[in-house]
Design an enzyme around this catalytic site. Sequence first.
Site, PDB file in Angstrom:
ATOM      1  N   LYS A  11       3.664  14.624 -10.616  1.00  0.00           N
ATOM      2  CA  LYS A  11       5.006  15.043 -11.025  1.00  0.00           C
ATOM      3  C   LYS A  11       6.077  14.638 -10.001  1.00  0.00           C
ATOM      4  CE  LYS A  11       3.198  18.889 -13.758  1.00  0.00           C
ATOM      5  NZ  LYS A  11       3.431  20.275 -14.214  1.00  0.00           N
ATOM      6  N   TYR A  51       5.671  18.271 -23.892  1.00  0.00           N
ATOM      7  CA  TYR A  51       5.430  19.698 -23.640  1.00  0.00           C
ATOM      8  C   TYR A  51       5.805  20.559 -24.848  1.00  0.00           C
ATOM      9  CZ  TYR A  51       4.353  19.004 -18.670  1.00  0.00           C
ATOM     10  OH  TYR A  51       3.751  18.660 -17.490  1.00  0.00           O
ATOM     11  N   ASN A 114       4.442  21.996  -9.732  1.00  0.00           N
ATOM     12  CA  ASN A 114       3.045  22.199  -9.331  1.00  0.00           C
ATOM     13  C   ASN A 114       2.249  20.906  -9.140  1.00  0.00           C
ATOM     14  OD1 ASN A 114       2.796  21.557 -11.997  1.00  0.00           O
ATOM     15  ND2 ASN A 114       1.446  23.251 -12.551  1.00  0.00           N
ATOM     16  N   HIS A 117      -0.192  17.429 -13.473  1.00  0.00           N
ATOM     17  CA  HIS A 117      -0.623  17.922 -14.784  1.00  0.00           C
ATOM     18  C   HIS A 117      -2.028  17.398 -15.038  1.00  0.00           C
ATOM     19  CE1 HIS A 117      -0.757  18.577 -19.135  1.00  0.00           C
ATOM     20  NE2 HIS A 117      -1.215  17.340 -19.239  1.00  0.00           N
ATOM     21  N   GLU A 128      -2.555  12.617 -25.125  1.00  0.00           N
ATOM     22  CA  GLU A 128      -1.663  12.338 -23.997  1.00  0.00           C
ATOM     23  C   GLU A 128      -1.853  10.909 -23.496  1.00  0.00           C
ATOM     24  OE1 GLU A 128      -1.687  17.062 -22.723  1.00  0.00           O
ATOM     25  OE2 GLU A 128      -2.587  15.609 -21.348  1.00  0.00           O
TER      26      GLU A 128
HETATM   27  P1  CMP Z   1       1.298  21.601 -16.623  1.00  0.00           P
HETATM   28  O1  CMP Z   1      -0.164  21.533 -16.340  1.00  0.00           O
HETATM   29  O2  CMP Z   1       2.071  20.331 -16.519  1.00  0.00           O
HETATM   30  O3  CMP Z   1       1.513  22.222 -18.079  1.00  0.00           O
HETATM   31  C1  CMP Z   1       2.642  22.972 -18.439  1.00  0.00           C
HETATM   32  C2  CMP Z   1       3.540  23.242 -17.280  1.00  0.00           C
HETATM   33  O4  CMP Z   1       4.481  24.297 -17.483  1.00  0.00           O
HETATM   34  C3  CMP Z   1       2.700  23.715 -16.103  1.00  0.00           C
HETATM   35  O5  CMP Z   1       1.941  22.656 -15.599  1.00  0.00           O
HETATM   36  C4  CMP Z   1       3.768  24.277 -15.191  1.00  0.00           C
HETATM   37  O6  CMP Z   1       4.420  23.269 -14.443  1.00  0.00           O
HETATM   38  C5  CMP Z   1       4.760  24.846 -16.204  1.00  0.00           C
HETATM   39  N1  CMP Z   1       4.627  26.302 -16.291  1.00  0.00           N
HETATM   40  C6  CMP Z   1       3.632  27.001 -16.867  1.00  0.00           C
HETATM   41  N2  CMP Z   1       3.859  28.346 -16.750  1.00  0.00           N
HETATM   42  C7  CMP Z   1       5.028  28.461 -16.079  1.00  0.00           C
HETATM   43  C8  CMP Z   1       5.799  29.575 -15.651  1.00  0.00           C
HETATM   44  N3  CMP Z   1       5.395  30.834 -15.870  1.00  0.00           N
HETATM   45  N4  CMP Z   1       6.948  29.335 -14.977  1.00  0.00           N
HETATM   46  C9  CMP Z   1       7.373  28.065 -14.751  1.00  0.00           C
HETATM   47  N5  CMP Z   1       6.669  26.963 -15.145  1.00  0.00           N
HETATM   48  C10 CMP Z   1       5.506  27.164 -15.788  1.00  0.00           C
END
Ligand code: CMP
Length: 150
Positions: A11, A51, A114, A117, A128
């Site tokens: 990311k 998403y 984070n 993904h 995907e």
């Molecule tokens: P990802 O694995 O990319 O899939 C969905 C994304 O939404 C996840 O990683 C996080 O980056 C984001 N996400 C999921 N839950 C939350 C939350 N409670 N607050 C903010 N971002 C979130």
Amino acid sequence: MSGNITFTIIKPGAVAHEHIGDILKMISEAGFWTAAMKYVKLSPGQASYFYDVHRGKPFFDGLVDFMTSGPILVAILERENAVEAYRKLIGNTDPAKAEPGTIRKLFAESIQRNAVHGSDSDINARKEADFFFSKSERFDRHGNFLELVP
Ligand code: CMP
């Protein structure tokens, strides 16, 4: 039977902080073959589509803003039991809950920022991977075009 591919995104935060090399090394050392890889910068429409399952959730707009804030590295990873093995390697979505030594524990800034993904199922891995890569952009370990099996 478990599928043999998963799909990952490094990311914008992890790209900007120059963690790509360290993350790819961990991926390789965990036995994954990188079947396809490229940089892209998502439009808001592309990020919203990717998403879509999270549309309407409180974090959706922030997630789209973040995912369109800079270039990302997208990749298809091949390995036995790929989805489950990769989810173990990256750790919990929330880095505060991720196991020590996982990619998110080491490189994530927050639950939204984070680092990476990873697909949550074989079906989504296929969808995907297909969204970002055509057949002529995917290769198996022997240099042959990679077929994605349903
Ligand atoms: P990802 O694995 O990319 O899939 C969905 C994304 O939404 C996840 O990683 C996080 O980056 C984001 N996400 C999921 N839950 C939350 C939350 N409670 N607050 C903010 N971002 C979130």
